[in-house]
Design a protein around this motif. Sequence first.
Motif, short mmCIF file in Angstrom:
data_model
loop_
_atom_site.label_atom_id
_atom_site.label_comp_id
_atom_site.label_asym_id
_atom_site.label_seq_id
_atom_site.Cartn_x
_atom_site.Cartn_y
_atom_site.Cartn_z
N ALA B 244 1.34 -1.57 -0.09
CA ALA B 244 0.68 0.29 0.06
C ALA B 244 1.15 1.31 0.10
O ALA B 244 2.01 1.81 0.61
CB ALA B 244 -0.66 0.05 1.79
N LEU B 248 2.25 -0.28 6.13
CA LEU B 248 1.62 -1.01 6.44
C LEU B 248 0.43 -1.15 7.21
O LEU B 248 -1.01 -0.91 7.36
CB LEU B 248 2.57 -1.69 7.44
N TYR B 251 -2.48 -0.01 4.53
CA TYR B 251 -2.58 -1.03 4.39
C TYR B 251 -4.18 -1.84 5.10
O TYR B 251 -5.08 -2.53 4.23
CB TYR B 251 -1.52 -2.34 4.35
N ALA B 252 -3.55 -1.84 6.13
CA ALA B 252 -4.51 -2.44 7.40
C ALA B 252 -6.19 -1.42 6.97
O ALA B 252 -6.98 -2.06 7.43
CB ALA B 252 -4.00 -2.09 8.93
#
Lengths: 320, 320
Positions: B244, B248, B251-252
């Motif tokens: 992403a 991280l 992305y989450a």
Amino acid sequence: MAGETEAEPRIAVVGAGLIGRSWAIVFARAGFKVTLFDADAQALKAAKDWIAETTRALARYTLIPDPDAVCERVTLQDDLAAAVGDAVYVQECVPEELSIKRTLFAALDRLAPADAILASSTSGIVASTFTGDLAGAARCLVAHPVNPPYLVPLVEICPAPTTDPEAVARTRTLLEQAGQAPVVVRREVRGFLLNRLQGAVLNEALRLFEDGYASAEDIDRTMKYGLGLRWSFMGPFETIDLNAPGGLADYAARYGPLYETLGQEQADPRPWQHSTVQQLEAERRQHLAGDALTARQAWRDRRLMALAAHKQAQSDDSSN
Amino acid sequence: MAGETEAEPRIAVVGAGLIGRSWAIVFARAGFKVTLFDADAQALKAAKDWIAETTRALARYTLIPDPDAVCERVTLQDDLAAAVGDAVYVQECVPEELSIKRTLFAALDRLAPADAILASSTSGIVASTFTGDLAGAARCLVAHPVNPPYLVPLVEICPAPTTDPEAVARTRTLLEQAGQAPVVVRREVRGFLLNRLQGAVLNEALRLFEDGYASAEDIDRTMKYGLGLRWSFMGPFETIDLNAPGGLADYAARYGPLYETLGQEQADPRPWQHSTVQQLEAERRQHLAGDALTARQAWRDRRLMALAAHKQAQSDDSSN
């Protein structure tokens, strides 16, 4: 020469973003003529430059013999009817919004030849929701690539209930001709295969981190120095088939009870809590500064290229 | 020369089966003097021959410069007191039975120097159950290798509640000196890290197969042509950190909800049913006859050697 070109099967790639550009390389390097469509002429120009740059990088890793020849096989087109009018296969690569997919597939079903396959790159929307009521529903399906598809060959083919099995078979054959590694997901399921397997690992990794069993780095090391080595050239089933003297059933008799118990312990679905994600993010940023992410992504792609070249060189690989 | 030998740290490996022989190679190729103990003189002789053969194979893959030098560093010994009497580190490799481990560790605690680390290779028995009540419990722990450890560098260090953190730190340093990739499992947990992650994948793979979503072969292909490529040089957390634009946490935010939903669907612990295992076994035997398992295991080891050489050659690998 012009006549020969006319006779060759032509692939249409719809949408010239990162996935569309990458698909264009995949098909063109396998010798297909590709028409890359985007309504935005700027996006097409940018895609062409990017394809030229990326194919040169692939040539440096011996993954493409002649980058110029690959580029020459890609034609840009900003008219959708012209782009798909002579295609045997259309690969859709537009944003992940149901309404966009629905409108586009209705147009593709009108504009593409009646026997052309219409394939969506979607990772998250099952085909039935945007192709089920089309006249040509039988030739529509999902062909979900992994990013970037010119380095990671897996493609998940997932038909809707209305898809003709012959369309699945033709897609599998075509993608194999293109040098990809297709698999068939027989029925629609959230996340297809890859993200379901990835999710199983991520959720367990998150639990182990959240409960303090190990650092994020050590969990990553467990994969990259342990479990991930065999999985890069064998899947989980072949791995256990070779891990007991008598094969898979022997392995299941020895270790099935352990995995059953682990399965009960892991039936513990948790939210991706903000505080846990923040701790993970903080640990990652200690190893890699936020402004180094782009450089590290380029490193990952170089590693994937080197790994692809390594796997090609393993000529005794009879694993298919 | 004799004096120099006396001064070098000496590793004792207890048990000359497959794991013990492999550990002997690991330590000896890193330059350590190794005493390989087994009460069975025949087993010792067989181990010595196997080590000579295996180190020659490793040399062919450029993984060992001088196989003879490695073999010369391994001394055979059928007397336990003599084997461990001058060791700085003892690696236990006896059968996975609690009573055997318990008896042996009591003996090791008496016979080894007071400051020697006593490490068990167990994959399934936590250290507290066979070291917790020893006088030297503080220097006992698990150091669980992956098979074969001279090709797969991961070692899971798992202390008991009674283990001194300094023993964990010394073990980690020693294993790094030996060229392995140690991780620390901070508290005792069934399956440590590797088998918990493997179990998450196997249980989901079994559900997908059992429910008819895909063939065993296509599930394996999903790993070896998709997910397993990045995981062979990055772990699951670094993978999503690079997937992403914002790392991280980004992305989450994008995909966490998908994985939460998948986690709920996968909270579905099932027995490893006999009928399912039989179907899996039958599909595997279509691809690989039962009498070809041994040859395929040798193929796997050659692939692991080639992959290890490939990873060593990636000199821009700053991933540690």
